[in-house]
Write a protein that holds these residues in place. Sequence first.
Motif, PDB file in Angstrom:
ATOM      1  N   TYR A  20       0.841  -1.208   0.000  1.00  9.35           N
ATOM      2  CA  TYR A  20       0.000   0.000   0.000  1.00  9.35           C
ATOM      3  C   TYR A  20       0.872   1.252   0.000  1.00  9.35           C
ATOM      4  O   TYR A  20       0.596   2.218  -0.718  1.00  9.35           O
ATOM      5  CB  TYR A  20      -0.907  -0.012   1.225  1.00  9.35           C
ATOM      6  N   TRP A  21       1.936   1.205   0.782  1.00 10.19           N
ATOM      7  CA  TRP A  21       2.860   2.341   0.852  1.00 10.19           C
ATOM      8  C   TRP A  21       3.531   2.591  -0.495  1.00 10.19           C
ATOM      9  O   TRP A  21       3.757   3.729  -0.892  1.00 10.19           O
ATOM     10  CB  TRP A  21       3.900   2.072   1.931  1.00 10.19           C
ATOM     11  N   ARG A  22       3.812   1.487  -1.229  1.00 12.82           N
ATOM     12  CA  ARG A  22       4.432   1.596  -2.546  1.00 12.82           C
ATOM     13  C   ARG A  22       3.393   1.830  -3.647  1.00 12.82           C
ATOM     14  O   ARG A  22       3.720   1.805  -4.819  1.00 12.82           O
ATOM     15  CB  ARG A  22       5.210   0.322  -2.853  1.00 12.82           C
ATOM     16  N   ARG A  23       2.134   2.044  -3.238  1.00  8.97           N
ATOM     17  CA  ARG A  23       1.041   2.352  -4.149  1.00  8.97           C
ATOM     18  C   ARG A  23       0.741   1.202  -5.116  1.00  8.97           C
ATOM     19  O   ARG A  23       0.312   1.412  -6.247  1.00  8.97           O
ATOM     20  CB  ARG A  23       1.335   3.636  -4.939  1.00  8.97           C
ATOM     21  N   SER A  24       0.950  -0.032  -4.645  1.00  8.78           N
ATOM     22  CA  SER A  24       0.604  -1.207  -5.431  1.00  8.78           C
ATOM     23  C   SER A  24      -0.781  -1.719  -5.059  1.00  8.78           C
ATOM     24  O   SER A  24      -1.359  -2.520  -5.785  1.00  8.78           O
ATOM     25  CB  SER A  24       1.636  -2.322  -5.209  1.00  8.78           C
ATOM     26  N   LEU A  25      -1.295  -1.278  -3.911  1.00  8.17           N
ATOM     27  CA  LEU A  25      -2.630  -1.642  -3.449  1.00  8.17           C
ATOM     28  C   LEU A  25      -3.422  -0.391  -3.107  1.00  8.17           C
ATOM     29  O   LEU A  25      -2.864   0.572  -2.563  1.00  8.17           O
ATOM     30  CB  LEU A  25      -2.548  -2.530  -2.198  1.00  8.17           C
ATOM     31  N   SER A  26      -4.707  -0.415  -3.421  1.00  9.10           N
ATOM     32  CA  SER A  26      -5.590   0.646  -2.948  1.00  9.10           C
ATOM     33  C   SER A  26      -5.970   0.296  -1.513  1.00  9.10           C
ATOM     34  O   SER A  26      -5.588  -0.749  -0.997  1.00  9.10           O
ATOM     35  CB  SER A  26      -6.845   0.705  -3.835  1.00  9.10           C
ATOM     36  N   LEU A  61       6.388  -6.413  -7.910  1.00 10.91           N
ATOM     37  CA  LEU A  61       7.665  -5.894  -8.411  1.00 10.91           C
ATOM     38  C   LEU A  61       7.628  -5.711  -9.927  1.00 10.91           C
ATOM     39  O   LEU A  61       8.106  -4.695 -10.449  1.00 10.91           O
ATOM     40  CB  LEU A  61       8.802  -6.843  -8.028  1.00 10.91           C
ATOM     41  N   LEU A  62       7.048  -6.662 -10.638  1.00 14.68           N
ATOM     42  CA  LEU A  62       6.995  -6.565 -12.096  1.00 14.68           C
ATOM     43  C   LEU A  62       6.129  -5.398 -12.555  1.00 14.68           C
ATOM     44  O   LEU A  62       6.384  -4.810 -13.605  1.00 14.68           O
ATOM     45  CB  LEU A  62       6.456  -7.864 -12.688  1.00 14.68           C
ATOM     46  N   SER A  63       5.102  -5.083 -11.790  1.00 10.87           N
ATOM     47  CA  SER A  63       4.212  -3.990 -12.181  1.00 10.87           C
ATOM     48  C   SER A  63       4.936  -2.651 -12.183  1.00 10.87           C
ATOM     49  O   SER A  63       4.485  -1.700 -12.832  1.00 10.87           O
ATOM     50  CB  SER A  63       2.995  -3.925 -11.254  1.00 10.87           C
ATOM     51  N   GLY A  81      -2.847   0.528 -11.852  1.00 17.62           N
ATOM     52  CA  GLY A  81      -1.738  -0.232 -11.297  1.00 17.62           C
ATOM     53  C   GLY A  81      -1.940  -0.634  -9.848  1.00 17.62           C
ATOM     54  O   GLY A  81      -1.302  -1.570  -9.363  1.00 17.62           O
ATOM     55  N   ARG A  82      -2.836   0.059  -9.140  1.00 20.87           N
ATOM     56  CA  ARG A  82      -3.101  -0.263  -7.735  1.00 20.87           C
ATOM     57  C   ARG A  82      -4.236  -1.271  -7.655  1.00 20.87           C
ATOM     58  O   ARG A  82      -5.371  -0.977  -8.033  1.00 20.87           O
ATOM     59  CB  ARG A  82      -3.449   1.007  -6.948  1.00 20.87           C
TER      60      ARG A  82
END
Length: 273
Positions: A20-26, A61-63, A81-82
């Motif tokens: 979430y901090w890396r903006r990969s999850l909403s 990581l790939l995203s 992306g999230r």
Amino acid sequence: MVGVWGLGFIGSILIAGLAYWRRSLSMSGFIGAVGLGTWMYAAGSLPWFGTLIAFFISSTLLSKVKHAVKAEAESGYAKGGRRDAGQVAANGGLALLLCIFHSIWPHTVWWCLFLGVMATVNADTWATEIGGMSRSVPRSILNGRKVAAGTSGGITALGIGASVAGGAFIGAVACVLMAIRPGSLGEPWYFYMLAAAIAGFVGSLADSFLGATLQTMYHCETCGKVIEKRVHCGQSSKQVRGFKWMTNDGVNALSSLVGGAVSWLLYLASFPY
């Protein structure tokens, strides 16, 4: 049991929190991932939870790799992306159910299905993320004609290779995790590697086929693109094919079921006793 649930919750909070901090999850994706991870840890053993985490970390990581290069293709995707709760459920919900079923009625069928499901969602993610960097123009899985980058049902040689690698990766992780637990690696390690690679490949192709046939798609009257979004370029888009209820999340869930079935059939064919 409290300790198991607590460890699962803490571990899931840490991993999902970092994503979430890396903006990969909403926020909804964060909540969904915490719930999914906690249940998986409590209901399953290390191979189940660890395989899920391996998929989550590798796909996250790939995203982030060459995001600018893939931005054009991703502009028409229904989801950004999230990952949200719907994507978390589509990619991990079926896997969790199989894990719970195994905890209630232990049987090899659940693990084989789980391996195929996880191999498929990972293979499809790798195919999308790595295939999106291909210099070759995608071709439709239906007729082989060239299609625009990001078109549902479009495939490339790079993407196909990535799907096989993504499935094999899940098989490799599962083998390592099972080897850590004495007696859990019941069949030769190479079976799991091969089964996961094949299941991931077939499941990924099923995802592309469903995306090209049943998934709902829209046409943007402003830019002329055929996209997954109902709203594009600031206005409503017109549905041009597919079923409204068959979203990208639905395609992901259905294709993962196909991959699970392939893994189980391979097991039956290899060990018919």
